[in-house]
Design a protein around this motif. Structure first.
Motif, PDB file in Angstrom:
ATOM      1  N   ARG A 170       0.889  -1.166  -0.079  1.00  0.00           N
ATOM      2  CA  ARG A 170       0.023  -0.037  -0.028  1.00  0.00           C
ATOM      3  C   ARG A 170       1.025   1.323   0.054  1.00  0.00           C
ATOM      4  NH1 ARG A 170      -4.420  -1.458   4.426  1.00  0.00           N
ATOM      5  NH2 ARG A 170      -5.363  -3.681   3.652  1.00  0.00           N
ATOM      6  N   LEU A 171       1.965   1.280   0.595  1.00  0.00           N
ATOM      7  CA  LEU A 171       2.855   2.317   0.937  1.00  0.00           C
ATOM      8  C   LEU A 171       3.638   2.627  -0.560  1.00  0.00           C
ATOM      9  CD1 LEU A 171       3.951   4.634   2.599  1.00  0.00           C
ATOM     10  CD2 LEU A 171       5.898   2.985   3.232  1.00  0.00           C
ATOM     11  N   ILE A 172       3.848   1.689  -0.916  1.00  0.00           N
ATOM     12  CA  ILE A 172       4.625   1.595  -2.235  1.00  0.00           C
ATOM     13  C   ILE A 172       3.828   2.115  -3.399  1.00  0.00           C
ATOM     14  CG2 ILE A 172       5.768   0.486  -4.182  1.00  0.00           C
ATOM     15  CD1 ILE A 172       6.936  -1.271  -1.966  1.00  0.00           C
ATOM     16  N   ALA A 173       2.571   1.632  -3.422  1.00  0.00           N
ATOM     17  CA  ALA A 173       1.581   1.978  -4.476  1.00  0.00           C
ATOM     18  C   ALA A 173       1.068   3.608  -4.292  1.00  0.00           C
ATOM     19  CB  ALA A 173       0.155   1.208  -4.396  1.00  0.00           C
ATOM     20  N   ARG A 174       0.973   3.993  -3.023  1.00  0.00           N
ATOM     21  CA  ARG A 174       0.900   5.561  -2.654  1.00  0.00           C
ATOM     22  C   ARG A 174       1.759   6.359  -3.095  1.00  0.00           C
ATOM     23  NH1 ARG A 174      -2.218   6.733   2.877  1.00  0.00           N
ATOM     24  NH2 ARG A 174      -3.794   5.684   1.708  1.00  0.00           N
ATOM     25  N   VAL A 175       3.010   6.192  -2.703  1.00  0.00           N
ATOM     26  CA  VAL A 175       4.053   7.145  -3.065  1.00  0.00           C
ATOM     27  C   VAL A 175       5.087   6.758  -3.720  1.00  0.00           C
ATOM     28  CG1 VAL A 175       3.761   8.171  -0.604  1.00  0.00           C
ATOM     29  CG2 VAL A 175       5.569   6.446  -0.700  1.00  0.00           C
ATOM     30  N   GLY A 176       5.202   5.505  -4.252  1.00  0.00           N
ATOM     31  CA  GLY A 176       6.394   5.075  -5.177  1.00  0.00           C
ATOM     32  C   GLY A 176       7.665   4.464  -4.534  1.00  0.00           C
ATOM     33  N   TYR A 192      11.015   3.646   0.105  1.00  0.00           N
ATOM     34  CA  TYR A 192      12.218   3.276   0.815  1.00  0.00           C
ATOM     35  C   TYR A 192      13.028   4.421   1.568  1.00  0.00           C
ATOM     36  CZ  TYR A 192      16.823   1.002   1.122  1.00  0.00           C
ATOM     37  OH  TYR A 192      17.931   0.367   1.486  1.00  0.00           O
ATOM     38  N   VAL A 193      12.841   5.606   1.190  1.00  0.00           N
ATOM     39  CA  VAL A 193      13.392   6.532   2.232  1.00  0.00           C
ATOM     40  C   VAL A 193      12.623   6.879   3.307  1.00  0.00           C
ATOM     41  CG1 VAL A 193      14.183   9.130   2.271  1.00  0.00           C
ATOM     42  CG2 VAL A 193      14.466   7.763  -0.086  1.00  0.00           C
ATOM     43  N   THR A 194      11.447   6.888   3.244  1.00  0.00           N
ATOM     44  CA  THR A 194      10.559   6.934   4.515  1.00  0.00           C
ATOM     45  C   THR A 194      10.754   5.919   5.531  1.00  0.00           C
ATOM     46  OG1 THR A 194       8.773   8.071   3.185  1.00  0.00           O
ATOM     47  CG2 THR A 194       8.026   7.044   5.064  1.00  0.00           C
ATOM     48  N   CYS A 195      10.852   4.573   5.128  1.00  0.00           N
ATOM     49  CA  CYS A 195      11.159   3.638   5.767  1.00  0.00           C
ATOM     50  C   CYS A 195      12.471   3.545   6.482  1.00  0.00           C
ATOM     51  CB  CYS A 195      10.822   2.246   5.311  1.00  0.00           C
ATOM     52  SG  CYS A 195       9.095   1.963   4.926  1.00  0.00           S
ATOM     53  N   MET A 213      10.859  -4.561   6.173  1.00  0.00           N
ATOM     54  CA  MET A 213      10.254  -5.529   5.000  1.00  0.00           C
ATOM     55  C   MET A 213       9.853  -4.681   3.949  1.00  0.00           C
ATOM     56  SD  MET A 213       8.774  -8.116   3.779  1.00  0.00           S
ATOM     57  CE  MET A 213       9.085  -9.270   5.066  1.00  0.00           C
ATOM     58  N   CYS A 214       9.457  -3.201   4.173  1.00  0.00           N
ATOM     59  CA  CYS A 214       9.165  -2.618   2.986  1.00  0.00           C
ATOM     60  C   CYS A 214      10.363  -2.300   2.248  1.00  0.00           C
ATOM     61  CB  CYS A 214       8.480  -1.190   3.625  1.00  0.00           C
ATOM     62  SG  CYS A 214       8.045   0.081   2.219  1.00  0.00           S
ATOM     63  N   GLN A 215      11.539  -1.939   2.786  1.00  0.00           N
ATOM     64  CA  GLN A 215      12.728  -1.838   2.022  1.00  0.00           C
ATOM     65  C   GLN A 215      13.134  -3.122   1.468  1.00  0.00           C
ATOM     66  OE1 GLN A 215      14.846  -0.305   5.858  1.00  0.00           O
ATOM     67  NE2 GLN A 215      15.971   0.861   4.609  1.00  0.00           N
ATOM     68  N   TYR A 216      13.034  -4.164   1.909  1.00  0.00           N
ATOM     69  CA  TYR A 216      13.193  -5.593   1.129  1.00  0.00           C
ATOM     70  C   TYR A 216      12.525  -5.524  -0.153  1.00  0.00           C
ATOM     71  CZ  TYR A 216      15.270  -7.422   5.442  1.00  0.00           C
ATOM     72  OH  TYR A 216      16.060  -7.743   6.620  1.00  0.00           O
ATOM     73  N   MET A 217      11.173  -5.081   0.098  1.00  0.00           N
ATOM     74  CA  MET A 217      10.273  -5.350  -1.034  1.00  0.00           C
ATOM     75  C   MET A 217      10.689  -3.974  -2.138  1.00  0.00           C
ATOM     76  SD  MET A 217       6.717  -5.498   1.151  1.00  0.00           S
ATOM     77  CE  MET A 217       5.560  -5.686  -0.363  1.00  0.00           C
ATOM     78  N   ILE A 259      14.119   5.706 -13.146  1.00  0.00           N
ATOM     79  CA  ILE A 259      12.557   5.640 -12.869  1.00  0.00           C
ATOM     80  C   ILE A 259      12.153   4.663 -12.115  1.00  0.00           C
ATOM     81  CG2 ILE A 259      10.238   5.762 -13.697  1.00  0.00           C
ATOM     82  CD1 ILE A 259      11.143   7.401 -16.142  1.00  0.00           C
ATOM     83  N   HIS A 260      11.496   4.499 -10.835  1.00  0.00           N
ATOM     84  CA  HIS A 260      11.318   3.435  -9.911  1.00  0.00           C
ATOM     85  C   HIS A 260      10.413   2.508 -10.896  1.00  0.00           C
ATOM     86  CE1 HIS A 260       7.279   5.295  -9.010  1.00  0.00           C
ATOM     87  NE2 HIS A 260       7.801   6.360  -8.992  1.00  0.00           N
ATOM     88  N   PRO A 261      10.362   1.314 -10.442  1.00  0.00           N
ATOM     89  CA  PRO A 261       9.745   0.294 -11.244  1.00  0.00           C
ATOM     90  C   PRO A 261       8.185   0.351 -10.946  1.00  0.00           C
ATOM     91  CG  PRO A 261      10.916  -0.784  -9.214  1.00  0.00           C
ATOM     92  CD  PRO A 261      11.377   0.698  -9.386  1.00  0.00           C
ATOM     93  N   ALA A 262       7.171  -0.225 -11.822  1.00  0.00           N
ATOM     94  CA  ALA A 262       5.843  -0.177 -11.550  1.00  0.00           C
ATOM     95  C   ALA A 262       5.669  -1.206  -9.973  1.00  0.00           C
ATOM     96  CB  ALA A 262       5.184  -0.792 -12.757  1.00  0.00           C
ATOM     97  N   PRO A 263       4.508  -0.466  -9.424  1.00  0.00           N
ATOM     98  CA  PRO A 263       4.264  -1.282  -8.265  1.00  0.00           C
ATOM     99  C   PRO A 263       3.612  -2.752  -8.384  1.00  0.00           C
ATOM    100  CG  PRO A 263       2.533   0.559  -8.431  1.00  0.00           C
ATOM    101  CD  PRO A 263       3.567   0.605  -9.378  1.00  0.00           C
ATOM    102  N   MET A 264       3.935  -3.635  -7.451  1.00  0.00           N
ATOM    103  CA  MET A 264       3.172  -4.902  -7.827  1.00  0.00           C
ATOM    104  C   MET A 264       2.164  -4.931  -6.568  1.00  0.00           C
ATOM    105  SD  MET A 264       6.238  -7.570  -7.763  1.00  0.00           S
ATOM    106  CE  MET A 264       5.147  -9.135  -7.957  1.00  0.00           C
ATOM    107  N   HIS A 265       0.884  -5.693  -7.202  1.00  0.00           N
ATOM    108  CA  HIS A 265      -0.208  -6.166  -6.172  1.00  0.00           C
ATOM    109  C   HIS A 265       0.262  -7.069  -5.076  1.00  0.00           C
ATOM    110  CE1 HIS A 265      -2.666  -3.615  -8.607  1.00  0.00           C
ATOM    111  NE2 HIS A 265      -2.364  -4.510  -9.697  1.00  0.00           N
ATOM    112  N   PRO A 266      -0.302  -7.078  -3.996  1.00  0.00           N
ATOM    113  CA  PRO A 266      -0.333  -8.181  -2.832  1.00  0.00           C
ATOM    114  C   PRO A 266      -0.520  -9.559  -3.712  1.00  0.00           C
ATOM    115  CG  PRO A 266      -1.178  -6.375  -2.016  1.00  0.00           C
ATOM    116  CD  PRO A 266      -1.379  -6.047  -3.528  1.00  0.00           C
TER     117      PRO A 266
END
Length: 441
Positions: free
Chosen positions: A63-69, A74-77, A109-113, A181-188
């Motif tokens: 959800r976080l990655i989908a919302r902010v990229g 990564y920087v936030t976490c 975990m978010c950083q790993y993702m 450019i950051h990659p496209a987000p994945m769905h859970p």
């Protein structure tokens, strides 16, 4: 291999720094509480909180990655984890430490993702195995180096917490300064627990037991060594030696796994683990010259269980389910890793430090009892199984997205699975057409 390292050095270096900080933090907290004569149940609770945060992060990270990229996530976490680490030095109250430990796990975990989805998008299909191997080496090397820091700086002061925070602060630099450019987000990935309980019950059992053992080891082995009378430097060397065994065993394990029945290998490793851990369980005091080799052998065996469970389960699950399989295996591992430190910590409080290895031996005996190679019907075995063994991280140093780096998973299958999820506004991951030399720098 040189081109792989050169192309992905930024992500590998970020992973290395993360794991140096994570490995040092786990051992430091165990030793700090041991020096303060804290009840072992609190030490186990801290590690359980870390794994709980990791499991929770696997759900919230998408959800976080989908919302902010990816980059902002990564920087936030990294910032939140850095603050949580420093919080251990500002607050000397154990319930608060448990909350902070869970925050560290969630953020990591978010950083790993982020890192794994980036590696997945930038890696060419033919190079996924090498890319994943580099990622695994960087992770294990970081864990080992984190332990060796204690050899160079044995004082358990706030300087070590500052060093951990420094690692987490610096790990965001390679990701934050990228020009890509950051990659496209994945769905859970859907967990589908009923499907996998029916399809691969013995693999899930092995994964759960592996979580119990590995969680207890990372949380309580420093406390065990400290109570045997080892100095801080010796505890660091002991932990480094044991974690190194987890890296060393991966390649011979892969060779055996590709040539022998994997269910029998799991049961054989479990039986040997019972025998290897039993002397440490029966000896309240172990001489140093025996502790290191015995700990190395126990670690060789306990770190073999999760990779074998992953390989065994992949033999009986079709390609379109393998991303979901990785997710359910990591959740199952996380449940075990939450419970293991708590149960082992309670045993150590009641009966002594050597109960850590009594717990390990008992868990391994459960696998000897429950794993039945003759009960494997091969009704759902995929074509050309056993599939090629891929060395997997055997602790929670990865996310469900790591399945996309598994060369056994066809990229188009993963693409189709992500595309069929119920949130069409989020773009699915597609393999990048860029050559590996144009990857993240």
């Amino acid at each position: 291999m040189h081109r792989i390292w050169k192309s992905f050095r930024a992500l590998y270096f970020a992973s290395l720094l993360m794991l140096i900080g994570s490995g040092l933090l786990s051992t430091y907290l165990g030793l700090r509480l041991a020096a303060d004569k804290t009840d072992s149940i609190w030490v186990g609770a801290l590690m359980a909180a870390n794994y709980f945060g990791l499991v929770l992060g696997g759900k919230l990270g998408h959800r976080l990655i989908a919302r902010v990229g990816h980059i902002r996530a990564y920087v936030t976490c990294a910032g939140v984890v850095t603050a949580a680490v420093l919080g251990h030095g500002l607050i000397d109250w154990l319930p608060a430490w448990i909350v902070l430990r869970a925050i560290v796990g969630l953020g990591m975990m978010c950083q790993y993702m982020v890192i794994e989805s980036w590696l997945n998008e930038q890696a060419d299909a033919s190079q996924r195995g090498l890319v994943f191997s580099g990622y695994m080496i960087a992770s294990y090397l970081g864990l080992v180096l984190g332990q060796l820091v204690l050899v160079l700086h044995p004082a358990l002061g706030l300087e070590l917490l500052m060093l951990v925070a420094l690692c987490f602060a610096l790990c965001l630099v390679p990701v934050a300064v990228t020009r890509k450019i950051h990659p496209a987000p994945m769905h859970p990935a859907p967990l589908e627990p009923r499907f996998f309980i029916k399809r691969v019950p013995q693999s899930l059992t092995t994964t759960l037991v592996s979580g119990l053992v590995i969680g207890a080891f990372y949380g309580l082995a420093p406390l065990y060594a400290s109570r045997l009378g080892l100095s801080t430097q010796q505890v660091g060397l002991f932990m480094g030696c044991c974690i190194l065994a987890g890296l060393v065993v991966q390649w011979p394990l892969g060779w055996l796994s590709d040539r022998h029945d994997r269910a029998r290998l799991i049961r054989g490793c479990a039986f040997l683990l019972v025998l290897a851990a039993l002397p440490l369980a029966l000896m309240p005091s172990v001489p140093l010259e025996l502790l290191f080799p015995m700990g190395f052998v126990v670690s060789l065996l306990q770190f073999s269980l999760y990779p074998l469970a992953v390989a065994f389960s992949n033999d009986h699950v079709e390609g379109e389910h393998r991303v979901s399989l990785t997710a359910i295996l990591l959740v199952t591992f996380g449940i075990g890793a939450c419970l293991g430190p708590l149960v082992a910590g309670l045993l150590m409080r009641q009966l002594g430090a050597h109960m850590l290895f009594a717990f390990v031996s008992s868990c391994a005996f459960i696998l000897v009892w429950r794993i039945r190679p003759d009960a494997v019907t091969k009704l759902y075995q995929v074509e050309d199984a056993p599939l090629h063994h891929v060395a997997m991280p055997d602790n929670m140093t990865s996310s469900p997205l790591v399945a996309a780096l598994d060369p056994r998973v066809d990229e188009q299958i993963v693409h189709d699975q992500m595309q069929n999820q119920p949130e069409p506004s989020k773009a699915p991951v597609e393999s990048s057409a860029e050559p590996v030399d144009e990857a993240l720098r």
